[in-house]
Design a protein around this motif. Structure first.
Motif: not given
Length: 325
Positions: A107-113, A193-197, A233-236, A240-245
């Motif tokens: 699961d991906k939620q809830p997310y919080s920095d 960052v490049q591997s995600v963006v 899409p959900e993982i992508y 972006q959250n995990v790597y603080w894009i």
């Protein structure tokens, strides 16, 4: 452990004694070219979803015996441990390689920095209970090691033996003059960052080559697995959250060095000769902070010892967990 002073003398830091782990037998690792595909190595394992009270978790498992949970690093997934599951299971463990919270198909939620570490630790407790256990042995690699450290601080009653592999907790250390090794800090950030963006085979491969001591140790297949995961899409979005894009990367201490003395579970700090950024002297130092901890350094490996030298990695876990019984 000694600490140099500015006047050139040496003062001795009053730290707990750290004991080096010695393997019970000589380990001969087969050539990496003899390891087959991830699919081949996972034959005979089971991939399933475990519904906890709060989150749904994906695990790859095999074996019978005491529970041993294996947690990958940031941006990763359970296949990180494809080369280890059967050997560890053959040595008396029910082994679970997992997708950590926010990763893979967990699961991906809830997310919080601000609360991500707390939530990932709570999710590990949720998984252990969802599997029907009251405790488990745990190895965490890199980010997984941070989760493991936090878990040991917050849920000691649910801990068997804990292994922190090429990572540690967010601790404000008094010592800062560690030897630096190539690949840390900005280099990792840029590759990540490049591997995600821009997730292409080339950008993902460069990010994953960072994990190993020699680029040829990373297989195209493992790169394709990660690239395929990032295509969901959900993982992508979660990556972006995990790597603080789009945000500044930050490291905020959660503990002071003195707090580590409160760590209760039996622990092993598992480091490597060529770990990027933080070398063996860092691992040895933090092991010395944990009461009764053991320390092991693997030669000729970088950030993925479980992949680069699977047989030696597994023997380290076997001897540490089963030793002294």
């Amino acid at each position: 452990m000694e600490r140099a002073r500015t006047d050139g003398c040496v003062e001795w830091a009053l730290l707990p004694v750290m004991e080096a782990l010695t393997l019970s037998k000589t380990v001969v690792c087969k050539p990496l070219t003899e390891w087959k595909s991830v699919a081949t190595e996972l034959l005979g394992t089971q991939t399933r979803f475990v519904q906890g009270k709060r989150w749904r978790h994906r695990v790859i498992e095999c074996g019978d015996g005491e529970p041993l949970i294996l947690i990958h690093g940031i941006g990763g997934h359970a296949e990180t441990y494809a080369r280890n599951l059967h050997n560890l299971a053959a040595n008396g463990f029910h082994v679970y390689a997992v997708d950590a919270l926010y990763h893979g198909f967990t699961d991906k939620q809830p997310y919080s920095d601000e609360r991500r570490w707390d939530l990932q630790v709570d999710a590990l407790a949720d998984l252990i209970e969802g599997l029907g256990y009251s405790w488990a042995h745990i190895e965490g690699e890199s980010m997984g090691a941070m989760i493991t450290f936090e878990f040991g601080m917050r849920y000691p009653q649910m801990c068997g033996k804990l292994i922190m592999n090429t990572g540690f907790g967010a601790v404000d250390l008094k010592k800062t003059d560690f030897r630096t090794q190539p690949g840390g800090g900005v280099a990792l950030q840029e590759l990540s960052v490049q591997s995600v963006v821009n997730p292409t085979f080339e950008t993902v491969r460069k990010r994953m080559e960072w994990l190993v001591a020699s680029p040829d140790r990373m297989t195209d297949e493992m790169v394709e697995i990660r690239l395929r995961l990032y295509s969901f899409p959900e993982i992508y979005r979660s990556m972006q959250n995990v790597y603080w894009i789009g945000k500044q990367w930050r490291w905020t201490p959660r503990w002071e060095e003195e707090d580590v003395a409160k760590f209760q579970p039996e622990a092993l700090v598992f480091w490597t000769e060529h770990n990027p950024g933080q070398g063996p002297d860092y691992g040895e130092y933090v092991a010395g902070l944990i009461p009764g901890a053991k320390f092991y350094t693997m030669a000729d490996a970088a950030h993925w010892p479980q992949w680069e030298k699977p047989e030696e990695h597994d023997q380290v876990l076997i001897d540490f967990i089963q030793g002294g019984r």
